[in-house]
Design a protein around this motif. Sequence first.
Motif, PDB file in Angstrom:
ATOM      1  N   ALA A 174      -6.296 -40.408 -46.880  1.00  0.00           N
ATOM      2  CA  ALA A 174      -6.778 -39.251 -47.638  1.00  0.00           C
ATOM      3  C   ALA A 174      -8.096 -38.748 -47.096  1.00  0.00           C
ATOM      4  O   ALA A 174      -8.942 -39.529 -46.654  1.00  0.00           O
ATOM      5  CB  ALA A 174      -6.929 -39.628 -49.103  1.00  0.00           C
ATOM      6  N   SER A 175      -8.266 -37.465 -47.160  1.00  0.00           N
ATOM      7  CA  SER A 175      -9.545 -36.859 -46.788  1.00  0.00           C
ATOM      8  C   SER A 175      -9.837 -35.731 -47.769  1.00  0.00           C
ATOM      9  O   SER A 175      -8.949 -35.250 -48.459  1.00  0.00           O
ATOM     10  CB  SER A 175      -9.509 -36.308 -45.364  1.00  0.00           C
ATOM     11  N   GLY A 176     -11.081 -35.325 -47.817  1.00  0.00           N
ATOM     12  CA  GLY A 176     -11.457 -34.276 -48.752  1.00  0.00           C
ATOM     13  C   GLY A 176     -12.276 -34.850 -49.889  1.00  0.00           C
ATOM     14  O   GLY A 176     -13.224 -35.587 -49.652  1.00  0.00           O
ATOM     15  N   GLN A 185      -9.972 -30.437 -53.425  1.00  0.00           N
ATOM     16  CA  GLN A 185      -8.817 -30.471 -52.522  1.00  0.00           C
ATOM     17  C   GLN A 185      -8.767 -31.826 -51.819  1.00  0.00           C
ATOM     18  O   GLN A 185      -9.795 -32.352 -51.373  1.00  0.00           O
ATOM     19  CB  GLN A 185      -8.944 -29.356 -51.486  1.00  0.00           C
ATOM     20  N   GLY A 237       1.448 -35.395 -49.563  1.00  0.00           N
ATOM     21  CA  GLY A 237       1.512 -35.448 -48.125  1.00  0.00           C
ATOM     22  C   GLY A 237       2.814 -34.849 -47.621  1.00  0.00           C
ATOM     23  O   GLY A 237       3.649 -34.395 -48.416  1.00  0.00           O
ATOM     24  N   GLN A 238       2.970 -34.862 -46.309  1.00  0.00           N
ATOM     25  CA  GLN A 238       4.152 -34.273 -45.679  1.00  0.00           C
ATOM     26  C   GLN A 238       5.318 -35.247 -45.586  1.00  0.00           C
ATOM     27  O   GLN A 238       6.451 -34.835 -45.296  1.00  0.00           O
ATOM     28  CB  GLN A 238       3.796 -33.756 -44.292  1.00  0.00           C
ATOM     29  N   CYS A 282      -1.054 -44.080 -46.256  1.00  0.00           N
ATOM     30  CA  CYS A 282      -1.385 -42.700 -46.587  1.00  0.00           C
ATOM     31  C   CYS A 282      -2.902 -42.571 -46.540  1.00  0.00           C
ATOM     32  O   CYS A 282      -3.600 -43.171 -47.369  1.00  0.00           O
ATOM     33  CB  CYS A 282      -0.844 -42.342 -47.960  1.00  0.00           C
ATOM     34  N   GLN A 293      -6.449 -33.906 -48.827  1.00  0.00           N
ATOM     35  CA  GLN A 293      -5.420 -33.865 -47.798  1.00  0.00           C
ATOM     36  C   GLN A 293      -4.873 -35.276 -47.613  1.00  0.00           C
ATOM     37  O   GLN A 293      -5.634 -36.237 -47.507  1.00  0.00           O
ATOM     38  CB  GLN A 293      -5.975 -33.359 -46.470  1.00  0.00           C
ATOM     39  N   LEU A 294      -3.557 -35.388 -47.576  1.00  0.00           N
ATOM     40  CA  LEU A 294      -2.892 -36.681 -47.475  1.00  0.00           C
ATOM     41  C   LEU A 294      -1.992 -36.698 -46.247  1.00  0.00           C
ATOM     42  O   LEU A 294      -1.206 -35.761 -46.037  1.00  0.00           O
ATOM     43  CB  LEU A 294      -2.057 -36.940 -48.728  1.00  0.00           C
ATOM     44  N   VAL A 295      -2.092 -37.765 -45.460  1.00  0.00           N
ATOM     45  CA  VAL A 295      -1.273 -37.901 -44.264  1.00  0.00           C
ATOM     46  C   VAL A 295      -0.634 -39.279 -44.256  1.00  0.00           C
ATOM     47  O   VAL A 295      -1.344 -40.299 -44.186  1.00  0.00           O
ATOM     48  CB  VAL A 295      -2.100 -37.704 -42.981  1.00  0.00           C
ATOM     49  N   TYR A 320      -1.565 -33.261 -55.457  1.00  0.00           N
ATOM     50  CA  TYR A 320      -1.625 -33.187 -54.000  1.00  0.00           C
ATOM     51  C   TYR A 320      -0.556 -34.095 -53.388  1.00  0.00           C
ATOM     52  O   TYR A 320      -0.346 -35.221 -53.864  1.00  0.00           O
ATOM     53  CB  TYR A 320      -3.006 -33.601 -53.498  1.00  0.00           C
TER      54      TYR A 320
END
Length: 122
Positions: A24-26, A1, A113-114, A22, A3-5, A111
């Motif tokens: 990324a984490s995970g 998984q 981001g928002q 952007c 996560q993108l912000v 995956y």
Amino acid sequence: QVQLVESGGGLVQAGGSLRVSCAASGRTFSGYAMGWFRQAPGKEREFVAAISQSGGSTYYAESAKGRFTISRDNIKNTVYLQMNSLKPEDTAVYYCAAGVVAVATMRGYSYWGQGTQVTVSS
């Protein structure tokens, strides 16, 4: 998984510049190709740029060539999109995405981001 912000969107005048990021984490960021897409009101989401895992290969939509630059920092787990000579038609929500291969199709990315809003005024 993963996560993108996204961040860095905003309002800019035509001809100006903006850099969106952007983070990324995970799972291991360097194992993913990254892409930027955008979606304007009433339009389908479209490809903007993509970059391979190492950053050695980049790909651009025709509308982005010569004006936008995609890059990544695998230490900071971040991908960037530098946008220059912005036009009102660049106005859209910009999304980053992570996938196995740097491709121009949404199906290539698992995956997302928002999104971050970029508005270019004339």
